[in-house]
Design an enzyme around this catalytic site. Sequence first.
Site, PDB file in Angstrom:
ATOM      1  CB  CYS A   1      -1.560   3.159   9.046  1.00 28.21           C
ATOM      2  SG  CYS A   1      -2.132   1.903   6.967  1.00 28.21           S
TER       3      CYS A   1
ATOM      4  CB  CYS B   1      -2.352   6.746   5.609  1.00 25.80           C
ATOM      5  SG  CYS B   1      -1.614   7.234   4.300  1.00 25.80           S
TER       6      CYS B   1
ATOM      7  CB  CYS C   1       5.802   4.908   4.179  1.00 23.95           C
ATOM      8  SG  CYS C   1       7.184   6.171   4.477  1.00 23.95           S
TER       9      CYS C   1
ATOM     10  CB  CYS D   1      -1.143   0.294   1.517  1.00 29.15           C
ATOM     11  SG  CYS D   1      -2.810   0.688   0.828  1.00 29.15           S
ATOM     12  CB  CYS D   2       3.976   2.602   2.128  1.00 22.45           C
ATOM     13  SG  CYS D   2       2.893   2.329   3.721  1.00 22.45           S
TER      14      CYS D   2
END
Length: 228
Positions: free
Chosen positions: A201, A198, A224, A115-116
């Site tokens: 998270c 985010c 990240c 995702c990062c």
Amino acid sequence: MSTDLKTLAEEANERLADASAQEVLAWAHETFGPELVVTASMADGALPHLAAEVAPGIDVLFLDTGYHFAETIGTRDAVAATLPINLINATPRQTVAEQDATYGKDLFATQPDKCCALRKVEPLNRVLSGYKAWVTGVRREEAPTRANTQVVEYDEKRDMVKLNPLAPWTQDDLDGYINDNGVLVNLLQYDGYPSIGCQPCTKQVAPGEDPRSGRWAGQGKIECGLHT
């Protein structure tokens, strides 16, 4: 590898290791001009404020992941409205909905590194490809992974010069600059979020806990990928 940029970074780091953040930014502006960009997470406006004083109109890059707190977006907009900067809002190639459709819902929970990579690293690399040098707000005391951060480095992965003018700053130094200059601060900083990423998270941190312990809580992750 660009030998010239690597040599330039090494020589500059030796010369500027004990320089002020303003002196580091002034050197970078003089050396790279429009090929210099500042990155900002909008936890506060300190780095954009410093950069704008040295180089009014400088490009400031914000990674708009689609998952930010409303307070972070508000800070971004307020910084852009009150400082002489050129805000660049970088977005991922896919919206959150499109990513969910491709990889499954809530990729941040199942594959946080992926995702990062998609929502932070790829957009950053795409925008940075148009520059020769970038500035970060990384500070050595933030995490063990950042303890050896140099003021000026050669970013081998991107073939760029990377500047970390706040590397030697403590939290007290940062707070002092913010207070002395009336710098905008993300309101979450006053609500138990000393390190802001985010929304899905990032968790609140209790007083006395590691400031970054609220990032990717329970994931065994503290970076990240932007700075590793």
